[in-house]
Design a protein around this motif. Sequence first.
Motif, PDB file in Angstrom:
ATOM      1  N   VAL A  73     -39.011  10.534 -23.923  1.00 13.44           N
ATOM      2  CA  VAL A  73     -37.946  10.084 -24.817  1.00 13.44           C
ATOM      3  C   VAL A  73     -38.264   8.691 -25.333  1.00 13.44           C
ATOM      4  O   VAL A  73     -38.087   8.392 -26.522  1.00 13.44           O
ATOM      5  N   LYS A  74     -38.734   7.832 -24.466  1.00 11.29           N
ATOM      6  CA  LYS A  74     -39.096   6.473 -24.873  1.00 11.29           C
ATOM      7  C   LYS A  74     -40.140   6.492 -25.985  1.00 11.29           C
ATOM      8  O   LYS A  74     -40.042   5.749 -26.965  1.00 11.29           O
ATOM      9  N   ARG A  75     -41.135   7.374 -25.842  1.00 11.33           N
ATOM     10  CA  ARG A  75     -42.218   7.451 -26.822  1.00 11.33           C
ATOM     11  C   ARG A  75     -41.834   8.269 -28.055  1.00 11.33           C
ATOM     12  O   ARG A  75     -42.581   8.304 -29.037  1.00 11.33           O
ATOM     13  N   GLY A  76     -40.698   8.963 -28.000  1.00  6.18           N
ATOM     14  CA  GLY A  76     -40.275   9.775 -29.133  1.00  6.18           C
ATOM     15  C   GLY A  76     -41.058  11.047 -29.298  1.00  6.18           C
ATOM     16  O   GLY A  76     -41.177  11.578 -30.409  1.00  6.18           O
ATOM     17  N   ILE A  77     -41.595  11.589 -28.182  1.00  2.76           N
ATOM     18  CA  ILE A  77     -42.439  12.782 -28.283  1.00  2.76           C
ATOM     19  C   ILE A  77     -41.841  13.987 -27.550  1.00  2.76           C
ATOM     20  O   ILE A  77     -42.464  15.055 -27.516  1.00  2.76           O
ATOM     21  N   GLY A  78     -40.652  13.832 -26.956  1.00  3.44           N
ATOM     22  CA  GLY A  78     -40.078  14.964 -26.241  1.00  3.44           C
ATOM     23  C   GLY A  78     -38.810  14.593 -25.502  1.00  3.44           C
ATOM     24  O   GLY A  78     -38.230  13.530 -25.702  1.00  3.44           O
ATOM     25  N   GLU A  79     -38.398  15.502 -24.626  1.00  2.61           N
ATOM     26  CA  GLU A  79     -37.153  15.351 -23.871  1.00  2.61           C
ATOM     27  C   GLU A  79     -37.468  14.878 -22.450  1.00  2.61           C
ATOM     28  O   GLU A  79     -38.624  14.859 -22.030  1.00  2.61           O
ATOM     29  N   SER A 113     -27.078  -0.248 -29.853  1.00  6.22           N
ATOM     30  CA  SER A 113     -26.458  -0.583 -31.139  1.00  6.22           C
ATOM     31  C   SER A 113     -26.466   0.601 -32.097  1.00  6.22           C
ATOM     32  O   SER A 113     -25.508   0.818 -32.846  1.00  6.22           O
ATOM     33  N   LYS A 114     -27.541   1.389 -32.060  1.00  3.59           N
ATOM     34  CA  LYS A 114     -27.642   2.529 -32.969  1.00  3.59           C
ATOM     35  C   LYS A 114     -26.572   3.588 -32.701  1.00  3.59           C
ATOM     36  O   LYS A 114     -26.216   4.355 -33.601  1.00  3.59           O
ATOM     37  N   CYS A 115     -26.072   3.638 -31.471  1.00  5.09           N
ATOM     38  CA  CYS A 115     -25.016   4.603 -31.143  1.00  5.09           C
ATOM     39  C   CYS A 115     -23.775   4.359 -32.000  1.00  5.09           C
ATOM     40  O   CYS A 115     -23.036   5.295 -32.309  1.00  5.09           O
ATOM     41  N   LEU A 116     -23.545   3.119 -32.389  1.00  8.63           N
ATOM     42  CA  LEU A 116     -22.384   2.805 -33.228  1.00  8.63           C
ATOM     43  C   LEU A 116     -22.496   3.444 -34.606  1.00  8.63           C
ATOM     44  O   LEU A 116     -21.486   3.659 -35.280  1.00  8.63           O
ATOM     45  N   ASP A 117     -23.726   3.759 -35.010  1.00  3.26           N
ATOM     46  CA  ASP A 117     -23.960   4.380 -36.312  1.00  3.26           C
ATOM     47  C   ASP A 117     -24.099   5.902 -36.213  1.00  3.26           C
ATOM     48  O   ASP A 117     -24.618   6.541 -37.128  1.00  3.26           O
ATOM     49  N   ARG A 118     -23.656   6.466 -35.070  1.00  2.00           N
ATOM     50  CA  ARG A 118     -23.718   7.917 -34.843  1.00  2.00           C
ATOM     51  C   ARG A 118     -25.158   8.433 -34.860  1.00  2.00           C
ATOM     52  O   ARG A 118     -25.414   9.594 -35.189  1.00  2.00           O
ATOM     53  N   ASP A 119     -26.091   7.582 -34.489  1.00  2.00           N
ATOM     54  CA  ASP A 119     -27.502   7.946 -34.503  1.00  2.00           C
ATOM     55  C   ASP A 119     -27.837   8.796 -33.272  1.00  2.00           C
ATOM     56  O   ASP A 119     -27.667   8.349 -32.135  1.00  2.00           O
ATOM     57  N   GLU A 120     -28.326  10.014 -33.496  1.00  2.00           N
ATOM     58  CA  GLU A 120     -28.574  10.918 -32.372  1.00  2.00           C
ATOM     59  C   GLU A 120     -29.635  10.363 -31.431  1.00  2.00           C
ATOM     60  O   GLU A 120     -29.485  10.446 -30.202  1.00  2.00           O
ATOM     61  N   ARG A 121     -30.701   9.781 -31.991  1.00  4.12           N
ATOM     62  CA  ARG A 121     -31.732   9.222 -31.112  1.00  4.12           C
ATOM     63  C   ARG A 121     -31.169   8.064 -30.290  1.00  4.12           C
ATOM     64  O   ARG A 121     -31.558   7.874 -29.135  1.00  4.12           O
ATOM     65  N   PHE A 123     -28.247   7.883 -28.967  1.00  2.00           N
ATOM     66  CA  PHE A 123     -27.616   8.494 -27.799  1.00  2.00           C
ATOM     67  C   PHE A 123     -28.651   9.136 -26.879  1.00  2.00           C
ATOM     68  O   PHE A 123     -28.509   9.107 -25.654  1.00  2.00           O
ATOM     69  N   ARG A 124     -29.692   9.712 -27.451  1.00  2.00           N
ATOM     70  CA  ARG A 124     -30.709  10.376 -26.640  1.00  2.00           C
ATOM     71  C   ARG A 124     -31.425   9.375 -25.734  1.00  2.00           C
ATOM     72  O   ARG A 124     -31.671   9.643 -24.554  1.00  2.00           O
ATOM     73  N   VAL A 125     -31.752   8.217 -26.286  1.00  2.00           N
ATOM     74  CA  VAL A 125     -32.431   7.189 -25.489  1.00  2.00           C
ATOM     75  C   VAL A 125     -31.467   6.568 -24.476  1.00  2.00           C
ATOM     76  O   VAL A 125     -31.785   6.418 -23.294  1.00  2.00           O
ATOM     77  N   THR A 126     -30.270   6.224 -24.930  1.00  2.00           N
ATOM     78  CA  THR A 126     -29.302   5.550 -24.074  1.00  2.00           C
ATOM     79  C   THR A 126     -28.936   6.377 -22.854  1.00  2.00           C
ATOM     80  O   THR A 126     -28.707   5.837 -21.768  1.00  2.00           O
ATOM     81  N   THR A 127     -28.891   7.691 -23.005  1.00  2.71           N
ATOM     82  CA  THR A 127     -28.461   8.566 -21.907  1.00  2.71           C
ATOM     83  C   THR A 127     -29.620   9.242 -21.183  1.00  2.71           C
ATOM     84  O   THR A 127     -29.404  10.146 -20.382  1.00  2.71           O
ATOM     85  N   SER A 128     -30.847   8.826 -21.451  1.00  2.00           N
ATOM     86  CA  SER A 128     -32.002   9.497 -20.831  1.00  2.00           C
ATOM     87  C   SER A 128     -32.012   9.333 -19.307  1.00  2.00           C
ATOM     88  O   SER A 128     -32.387  10.257 -18.581  1.00  2.00           O
ATOM     89  N   LEU A 129     -31.600   8.178 -18.802  1.00  5.29           N
ATOM     90  CA  LEU A 129     -31.530   8.007 -17.347  1.00  5.29           C
ATOM     91  C   LEU A 129     -30.522   8.986 -16.746  1.00  5.29           C
ATOM     92  O   LEU A 129     -30.770   9.583 -15.693  1.00  5.29           O
ATOM     93  N   TYR A 130     -29.414   9.154 -17.428  1.00  7.89           N
ATOM     94  CA  TYR A 130     -28.372  10.078 -16.946  1.00  7.89           C
ATOM     95  C   TYR A 130     -28.909  11.500 -16.875  1.00  7.89           C
ATOM     96  O   TYR A 130     -28.663  12.219 -15.891  1.00  7.89           O
ATOM     97  N   ARG A 131     -29.661  11.925 -17.883  1.00  4.30           N
ATOM     98  CA  ARG A 131     -30.166  13.290 -17.885  1.00  4.30           C
ATOM     99  C   ARG A 131     -31.208  13.496 -16.789  1.00  4.30           C
ATOM    100  O   ARG A 131     -31.276  14.559 -16.179  1.00  4.30           O
ATOM    101  N   ALA A 202     -19.882   9.790 -31.291  1.00  2.00           N
ATOM    102  CA  ALA A 202     -21.093  10.576 -31.077  1.00  2.00           C
ATOM    103  C   ALA A 202     -21.157  11.793 -31.989  1.00  2.00           C
ATOM    104  O   ALA A 202     -20.163  12.513 -32.152  1.00  2.00           O
ATOM    105  N   PRO A 203     -22.321  12.068 -32.568  1.00  4.10           N
ATOM    106  CA  PRO A 203     -22.499  13.293 -33.358  1.00  4.10           C
ATOM    107  C   PRO A 203     -22.682  14.467 -32.411  1.00  4.10           C
ATOM    108  O   PRO A 203     -22.847  14.279 -31.194  1.00  4.10           O
TER     109      PRO A 203
END
Length: 321
Positions: A73-79, A113-121, A123-131, A202-203
């Motif tokens: 997720v950090k590198r933007g290449i997968g889940e 900060s990007k989460c405020l703009d409904r940016d899916e990535r 949320f994906r990065v911010t919650t990666s530890l949770y997943r 969140a979108p």
Amino acid sequence: MKAVAFFNNKGGVGKTSLIYHLSHMYAELGLKVLAVDLDPQSNLTAMCLSDDAIEDLYVVNSSETIFTAINPVKRGIGEVKYGSPLQVTTNFWIVAGDLLLSDFEDDLSANWSKCLDRDERGFRVTTSLYRAIEIAAASICADIVLIDVGPTFGALNRAALICSDFVVIPVAPDLFSVRGLENVGRRLKSWRLEWEDRVSRAPPVDFNLPKGGMRPIGYVVSRHTQFADGVVRAFQRWIAKIPASYRQSVDDPSVADHELQLGTLKDYRSLIAMAQESRKPMFKLKPADGAIGGHQSAVRGAHDDFEALARRIAGKMCVSV
């Protein structure tokens, strides 16, 4: 899963040792427990694993740590990709920490900060530890998750804390620990509100978002010295100040002052060194480990202390023990 984080802005309050011992105690009480090391210093991982296992983890295989889980997720290449947590003993597993988590700080800060703009990535990065925690907990059907974090207010700890339903604040009986408690209370309130705002924006996404409850359930006094006639006066002075500081900064008005203190843990002195040498919790030390004579009484006392604390915390979390 029900997750509790242990957090104080002041280091040296015995946080990691507390998690280590509680994990062993919950395992002894029959719960399946997952410890998650989200402190880049990875001291909890070092306490749980043998030297050979640590070398295999970080040098030989370089896999199965929290960082390798979120790195795609950090590198933007997968889940998030995580195999399974490492088993420490019966009923006790750990998600290993990683010094490389420090490299994730800037990514987490920018994407918060990007989460405020409904940016899916965002949320994906911010919650990666949770997943990653979700995957690990599900793989062992964990009853309880204990999260270790460092003593900072950076983006990494913010992302770690939103993974938690509850927060316990370890406090040593001194001025700086009490001030650290006050800082934690204010920051938890801020992070909780900020995350609620982001979740409302969140979108639609194909992964779960943490609730970010971060509900404080009390504090644990650690590392105080106690003699036959009671706690030494210098320590008692600060212990007496903690409830008012907690009430003012952390706040839980529905809870009586005497219920805010979840437990007190003494400075077990020589037991700590024996436990470190034997790579086991203090309350499992045997005569073969050097715990002879009067030490066995101290071992039994430590067992009683940690069992009472474990049951108290589980009760606050509505986890049956």
